[in-house]
Scaffold this active site. Sequence first.
Site, PDB file in Angstrom:
ATOM      1  N   VAL A  27       0.912  -1.280   0.102  1.00  0.00           N
ATOM      2  CA  VAL A  27      -0.010  -0.140  -0.128  1.00  0.00           C
ATOM      3  C   VAL A  27       0.929   1.295   0.107  1.00  0.00           C
ATOM      4  O   VAL A  27       1.788   1.369   0.977  1.00  0.00           O
ATOM      5  CB  VAL A  27      -0.797   0.169   1.157  1.00  0.00           C
ATOM      6  CG1 VAL A  27      -1.799   1.151   1.321  1.00  0.00           C
ATOM      7  CG2 VAL A  27      -1.775  -1.191   1.321  1.00  0.00           C
ATOM      8  N   ASP A 136     -12.121 -11.130   6.699  1.00  0.00           N
ATOM      9  CA  ASP A 136     -10.817 -10.976   7.494  1.00  0.00           C
ATOM     10  C   ASP A 136     -10.976  -9.887   8.490  1.00  0.00           C
ATOM     11  O   ASP A 136     -10.097  -8.881   8.602  1.00  0.00           O
ATOM     12  CB  ASP A 136      -9.517 -10.623   6.681  1.00  0.00           C
ATOM     13  CG  ASP A 136      -8.179 -10.751   7.429  1.00  0.00           C
ATOM     14  OD1 ASP A 136      -8.056 -11.398   8.396  1.00  0.00           O
ATOM     15  OD2 ASP A 136      -7.135 -10.139   7.030  1.00  0.00           O
TER      16      ASP A 136
END
Length: 728
Positions: A27, A136
């Site tokens: 990211v 998740d």
Amino acid sequence: MDKYIGTLLGGRYEILDILGVGGMAIVYKARCRVLNRYVAIKMLKEEFLQDEEFRRRFYNESQAVAKLSHNNIVAVYDVARTDTQDYIVMELIDGISLKEYLQKKGHLSWQETVFFAQQIAKGLSHAHSRGIIHQDIKPHNIMLLRDGTVKVTDFGIARLESNQETRVVQEAIGSVHYIAPEQAKGSSIDARADLYSLGVVMYEMLTGKLPFEGDSAVAIVMQHINSVPEMPSKFMQGVPRGMDDIVMHAMCPNVTRRYSSAQELYQDLERIKQNPHTVFGYAAHDSRGDAALLDETITIGSTNNNAYHQPMQQQGYQHQPRQQAYQQPQRQQYQHQQPRPQQGGYQQQQRQQRPSAQQQRQEYAPRRQQNHQSSNSSNHNRRKKKNNSSMLVAGAIVAIIAVIALVAGGMMLMNGGSDKKELATVPYFIGQDIDTILSKQNTDYADFKIVEAPKREYNSSYKEGEVIRQDPTANKQVEKGSTITLTVCGAKDDEEEDENPYELIDFSNMELEEVERLLRQNGLEDAYKIVEESSDTVEKGYVIRTNPSKGTEVTKDDEITIYVSTGKKIETVKVPKVTGMTLDSAKSLLTSYGLDIGQTINEENDSPVGQVFKQSVSENTEVQKGTKIDLYISTGKQEEQQPQNPDEGESGNNNNTTPQTGTAKVSVALPDSESCKVVIYLGTQKLAEQTFSPSGGTQTIEVTGPVGEQMLDIYIDGNKTSNTYTFN
């Protein structure tokens, strides 16, 4: 340095820095040049770019996630795929993760837990209604903004329900503490897997602990399937019984007994927020005893293009366990119960007559009873049509015979080889009114002898007449006719004389020393603990609040938490790297981090003119927000000055007189900005340097140079223009 930093992605995203690295992607922080805003970009790692099928699925599912639009879900702005890269452009969050928040605070109050959990549930409800399961959910993937808003992020392994595939444990190994049992076992899953994970997150928020720990992922998974964690209220006083109910019901390993939707979980959280005395009675139904034998199946809804736009109930989120090798006792459905008038408890639903000895277990019918029963029937019919394979039938028969043998052997061992001893399951009595229980001794509880303990005990968490303890405990298998002893909550007058309660006053904004003196004076010197936390409104060394709060009666056996101010919180930030940027870009990035701009110093340097080549505070240094950062701007490398006219000495100018000089007025059009710097060169000779603040309009700068026409180089904030001027 990462190869993408400093590059322009897709012709519009300027990659600035790495924010984090995950299992599948990296990211980056980037600036969108088109919309002039900062964004986060998730790019697939190179090892995944070789798998064309993986890339295709990543792109298609990312597009589906991009269609989510909710205040509690991180927004996805763009999904792109090129020949060499796949990436997602997302909202850049200015905040911290719930995991970091928990690490700072240890644990949260039940009210704060409800505040965060409701927002998570709303975000999940939106995603589930569009057929998307996160898979998740954990504190690491929950971001907290400065105003308290929760953002669910990282749908990295999210799946479309219309294209649902089981995720193996290895793909979520880092999340094994939060994984649902059916997900860990590799069974088909639905949105209720997210609700289990949210239950674990709520447990951790309330207690500061994880419900299950182990030396290996497998050990933790087995605990999720078979073990029963302690109630949150056992670790933290003040947690309402109804909050225990909500957390444990969300974490029920049997998916058919768990919350059916995020909206249902949200509504229970709303009820406990409005009335902390609300109880739900889920505990009797959420045992893990048969979880290991259950192998849940799922009916997947339509897989057309509109599948993810339909509500969860329309997509077949109604589960039935497969046929078991032995006949389990028939269980009634159960409902949320409203608090009992005047007593704040809950009413037990009228029981249906059932011939099974297991009818002694208390059951509570859910609000969704009729829908669930009809759905069970339709799902059962559909499932029967699919089980026509002779191989499956043969396998089922073998399994049935094997398990019947095991069960029969176990029953013989428990009964000592005799069929005369009959067992019954102990009902759940905690929180129920003793008079109501005893009135049903000869009807609902005929298999037991129920007696009240000789002495009642006062407990501030229960009302007078409610059961606070039972022996044996609920769900235990005992012989019929066994005695169940119930300890009942008594009145305050039943307390020991030496335990005179002290009613807490409002300690807020009092000096800690004075508060401690009052507590010691009332015999509570060992009953309190001190927790420090920052406050923008309460002076350092003064009390912010207490738990329990004012008006609560406490004794030396209770625990009082005193929250003391350490003063205003000093917010820190890591300094980003701005070297190699233009001055404007560096200022913009530093400002976005909450840092101030100090001096801008122009110096000779090998770097291109106008580029930042040094910053006063090194990158990644943690400093207080508002710290000023000085920036050093390159003016280029000046070479040794040469004569303007090298032939001039040979043309008769041998009298060593100084060349004639004149002046020229240079007009400069300045950009509209807070400040602007202008540098004027004649060849390598700097003629003028001036800073205009504020900037804008046309400015005239008078410079001195050799008489005649001269070519001048003019740098405006590092941007070069050239023009000819006459010096007179």
